[in-house]
Design an enzyme around this catalytic site. Sequence first.
Site, mmCIF file in Angstrom:
data_model
loop_
_atom_site.group_PDB
_atom_site.id
_atom_site.type_symbol
_atom_site.label_atom_id
_atom_site.label_comp_id
_atom_site.label_asym_id
_atom_site.label_seq_id
_atom_site.Cartn_x
_atom_site.Cartn_y
_atom_site.Cartn_z
ATOM 1 N N ARG A 243 0.836 -1.208 0.000
ATOM 2 C CA ARG A 243 0.000 0.000 0.000
ATOM 3 C C ARG A 243 0.866 1.252 0.000
ATOM 4 N NH1 ARG A 243 -3.434 -1.725 5.060
ATOM 5 N NH2 ARG A 243 -3.420 -3.902 4.463
ATOM 6 N N GLU A 386 -2.962 -9.796 19.458
ATOM 7 C CA GLU A 386 -4.349 -9.367 19.279
ATOM 8 C C GLU A 386 -5.313 -10.426 19.796
ATOM 9 O OE1 GLU A 386 -4.398 -6.885 15.239
ATOM 10 O OE2 GLU A 386 -2.882 -8.435 15.317
#
Length: 405
Positions: A243, A386
Amino acid sequence: MNKTLSINAGSSSLKFQLYEMPEEKVMAKGLIERIGFTNSEVTIKHLQSGKEKNFSKITEIESHEGAVELLIKLFSQLGIITDFNDIRGIGHRVAQGGELFPDSVEITEEVIEQIESLSALAPLHNPPQAQVIRTFHEMLPDTLMAAVFDTSFHSTLPPESYLYSIPYEYYDTYRVRKYGFHGTSHRYVAQQAAKMMKQPIEDLKIITCHLGNGASVTAVEGGRSVDTSMGFTPLAGLTMGTRSGDVDASIIPFLMDKLAIEDVNDMVSILNSKSGILGVSGISSDMRDVEAAAEAGDQRAGLALNIFIRRVQQYIGSYISTMNGVDAIVFTAGIGENAPNIRQSIIDGISWFGAELDEVKNDTRKEAVISTDDALVTVLNIPTNEEIEIAREVERLAGKVSSIS
Ligand code: ADP
């Protein structure tokens, strides 16, 4: 009722970890990859009578629904879960909670519909995640389930951080604003940093750098996210694996004209999947390949690395000014946790702010303080987790639910 399951569904994958709580002991973990492609792969590690067992299988899994059905079947077959009543709750990672979900929430049919309704803001993630949640909900209707959003931690951003300088009515009407992502990771490492520093998080200014394939930096003041580098979508901010991160929006029509691209989605797709480290280096999106090529003298690989480092430094500098100071800088995720050289280069370039790494302490992949003893700013390496953060959210919600009922 002492087991909690964390589920993290990606666009073509599904990861899980099963914990015994409150000890947070990992009883099983696994991954289903290549969902919707040929040769889907399931790998599971689990504990049986104290011994570690491994399971793997190549099969065809056409959808996320099929992946959940297979997983639940394997849990029984492998003896990982013999009675589903042992499960206190299931926590699901959800990429985009928009302004609807400033906190984790117990899943109901209405919540699933709301997650689906936010798909336009996260087209690759919310639809498969909603499908996974719906399938679990249908197969285990009596089990408490929680949605834990990547965006929730950033719900504390003040308007001066989340508003773009475009006509205000676009926010009012279309909710165009910065949402930020990776919130579960930023929250986990910020809290962990405060614990390691033995100081209340309320008293600290922390900058967390989640540097993986996707990458973002967050300013955490008093335990609250006050700014973050990703934006309306995860395309903004740092240079990432594929990205672009921040670009001047005028590049889009200019290149569409030059490249005769008619559909603007094709242009956005170039910014999402052919840019960043891959686009600049022309070699790979994987930082290990790019570091090796740069060391071997490849100039564009060196340039990609330098652009990546420069942008992390710029965000750190910017967030020091946002918070008017910084007590700690945290590195996490694939690159942050595993690349001491890159951490060193980043911190060397911002030494004016009082950060300095200890070369010996920095030579680690584990949780550690890596700055020198007399540095003004504490720098930490903290592997993200996470899954445990999701399991803790389930426990928190389960506590709330049982105190109500
Ligand atoms: P994701 O965003 O997909 O979860 P990860 O957090 O796993 O990504 O990070 C993947 C990135 O971490 C890749 O660019 C990979 O090259 C990089 N990485 C992993 N190990 C190392 C290492 N030893 N040195 C440099 N980069 C590494």
